[in-house]
Design an enzyme around this catalytic site. Structure first.
Site, short mmCIF file in Angstrom:
data_model
loop_
_atom_site.label_atom_id
_atom_site.label_comp_id
_atom_site.label_asym_id
_atom_site.label_seq_id
_atom_site.Cartn_x
_atom_site.Cartn_y
_atom_site.Cartn_z
N GLY A 266 0.85 -1.24 -0.11
CA GLY A 266 -0.03 0.08 0.09
C GLY A 266 0.80 1.06 0.21
O GLY A 266 0.77 2.18 0.76
N SER B 82 -4.94 -0.49 13.99
CA SER B 82 -5.47 0.87 14.36
C SER B 82 -5.97 0.70 15.77
O SER B 82 -6.28 0.08 16.46
CB SER B 82 -6.74 0.89 13.37
OG SER B 82 -7.45 2.00 13.66
N TYR C 291 -14.01 -3.02 10.41
CA TYR C 291 -12.59 -2.47 10.42
C TYR C 291 -12.12 -3.07 11.92
O TYR C 291 -11.06 -3.41 11.98
CB TYR C 291 -12.68 -0.93 10.05
CG TYR C 291 -11.50 -0.38 10.20
CD1 TYR C 291 -10.70 -0.57 9.00
CD2 TYR C 291 -10.91 0.54 11.04
CE1 TYR C 291 -9.34 0.06 8.75
CE2 TYR C 291 -9.69 1.05 11.11
CZ TYR C 291 -8.96 0.70 9.94
OH TYR C 291 -7.70 1.58 9.72
P1 NAD Z 1 -4.83 5.08 2.14
O1 NAD Z 1 -6.24 4.85 1.80
O2 NAD Z 1 -4.33 6.22 1.91
O3 NAD Z 1 -3.88 4.00 1.20
C1 NAD Z 1 -4.11 2.89 1.42
C2 NAD Z 1 -3.30 2.05 0.53
O4 NAD Z 1 -3.35 0.61 0.46
C3 NAD Z 1 -3.13 2.28 -1.06
O5 NAD Z 1 -1.70 2.15 -1.39
C4 NAD Z 1 -3.98 1.23 -1.64
O6 NAD Z 1 -3.54 0.99 -3.12
C5 NAD Z 1 -3.49 0.15 -0.85
N1 NAD Z 1 -4.71 -0.79 -0.93
C6 NAD Z 1 -5.79 -0.97 -0.30
N2 NAD Z 1 -6.48 -2.01 -0.62
C7 NAD Z 1 -5.71 -2.96 -1.18
C8 NAD Z 1 -5.90 -4.27 -1.90
N3 NAD Z 1 -6.88 -5.26 -1.81
N4 NAD Z 1 -4.68 -4.64 -2.65
C9 NAD Z 1 -3.78 -3.98 -2.55
N5 NAD Z 1 -3.49 -2.67 -2.20
C10 NAD Z 1 -4.60 -1.89 -1.59
O7 NAD Z 1 -4.48 4.60 3.55
P2 NAD Z 1 -3.83 5.21 4.75
O8 NAD Z 1 -4.34 6.00 5.81
O9 NAD Z 1 -2.40 5.42 4.36
O10 NAD Z 1 -3.64 3.64 5.32
C11 NAD Z 1 -2.41 2.85 5.61
C12 NAD Z 1 -2.80 1.66 6.74
O11 NAD Z 1 -2.99 2.39 7.93
C13 NAD Z 1 -4.20 0.99 6.55
O12 NAD Z 1 -3.98 -0.43 6.80
C14 NAD Z 1 -5.06 1.71 7.60
O13 NAD Z 1 -6.00 0.85 8.00
C15 NAD Z 1 -4.07 1.93 8.63
N6 NAD Z 1 -4.66 3.22 9.57
C16 NAD Z 1 -4.79 4.21 9.00
C17 NAD Z 1 -5.51 5.43 9.87
C18 NAD Z 1 -5.54 6.82 9.22
O14 NAD Z 1 -6.20 7.57 9.97
N7 NAD Z 1 -5.28 6.98 8.02
C19 NAD Z 1 -5.45 5.14 11.14
C20 NAD Z 1 -5.40 3.89 11.65
C21 NAD Z 1 -4.90 2.94 11.03
#
Ligand code: NAD
Length: 224
Positions: free
Chosen positions: A8, A123, A136
């Site tokens: 990702g 998370s 989630y």
């Molecule tokens: P984002 O949506 O900006 O990016 C997600 C990335 O995952 C992208 O590169 C997308 O292409 C990839 N992706 C999603 N589903 C996929 C799949 N089925 N196959 C291949 N690639 C896939 O997300 P983010 O905010 O950068 O979050 C990154 C991680 O951190 C995630 O696991 C999210 O759950 C976790 N997280 C985020 C937050 C937040 O506030 N942003 C908080 C807690 C946890």
């Protein structure tokens, strides 16, 4: 050079992690969905595809020192309104993705006697639960269970396995949130930055962090 896969990595937290690790001199292999400009492309919810792409990559380029299981999705709704598809998609992606990506990586790491580093993005929702995120929260709590169990299995080989549990980080994932409302719940009154999560991951992948395993490290501006 130490190879690290960051899933990702096309945007958000994963992109910042990949950049930080590159800057530190690791050989970073970036991943995302198709046509997002990364080195590897596969759907983490598709077991066969993960296996095929990762097996071929390891056969050509060697085993991984580290993997950052960052790719993930959310699909929020209050539980009574939650659609079957939302439950299935989030569980298949966020929880099955842990298994699908890690399974082809682990044996080559073990048989090469690499004291490797496995980091999974959980998370705050997986730690304390969050309204509108039953799917989630379940998936991210599942990741924590998997991390803790795997850490015990791999400890004697010097491979560490940890989870990072961010609060609210400024990325595309939170673009539909009521910003001011959410900030009130954060003692620091601001969202976190992807670079702040990347700094934590950079420590966890380092050789210095060799005694740190089976942990969930929260990074959330003091939310709990
Ligand atoms: P984002 O949506 O900006 O990016 C997600 C990335 O995952 C992208 O590169 C997308 O292409 C990839 N992706 C999603 N589903 C996929 C799949 N089925 N196959 C291949 N690639 C896939 O997300 P983010 O905010 O950068 O979050 C990154 C991680 O951190 C995630 O696991 C999210 O759950 C976790 N997280 C985020 C937050 C937040 O506030 N942003 C908080 C807690 C946890």
């Amino acid at each position: 050079m130490k190879r690290i896969l960051v899933t990702g990595a096309s945007r958000g937290i994963g992109k910042a992690i990949a950049q930080r690790l590159k800057d530190e001199g690791y050989e970073v292999v970036t991943h995302s969905f198709k046509s997002e400009g990364t080195d590897l492309k596969f759907d983490i919810a598709n077991r066969e595809e993960c296996r095929r792409v990762i097996d071929a990559d390891i056969a050509a380029n060697g085993p991984y020192y580290g993997v950052v299981l960052n790719a993930g999705i959310a699909s929020d709704n209050p539980f009574p309104a939650l659609e079957d598809e939302q439950w299935d998609n989030v569980l298949r992606t966020d929880l099955d993705g842990f298994y699908n990506v890690l399974k082809p990586i682990i044996m080559p790491m073990i048989s090469s006697r690499i004291k490797g580093r496995i980091i999974a993005l959980s998370s705050i929702s997986g730690v304390v639960g969050n309204r509108g995120q039953v799917n989630y929260s379940a998936a991210k709590a599942g990741v924590i269970g998997a991390v803790k169990a795997l850490a015990v299995e791999l400890a004697k080989r010097g491979i560490t396995v940890n989870a990072v549990a961010p609060g609210v980080i400024e990325t595309d994932m939170i673009k539909d949130m009521p910003v001011e409302e959410v900030k009130k719940a954060i003692p620091m009154r601001r969202f976190g930055k992807s670079e702040e999560v990347a700094a934590l991951v950079s420590y966890l992948v380092s050789e210095e962090a060799g005694y740190l395993t089976r942990q969930v490290i929260s990074i959330n501006g003091g939310m709990f």
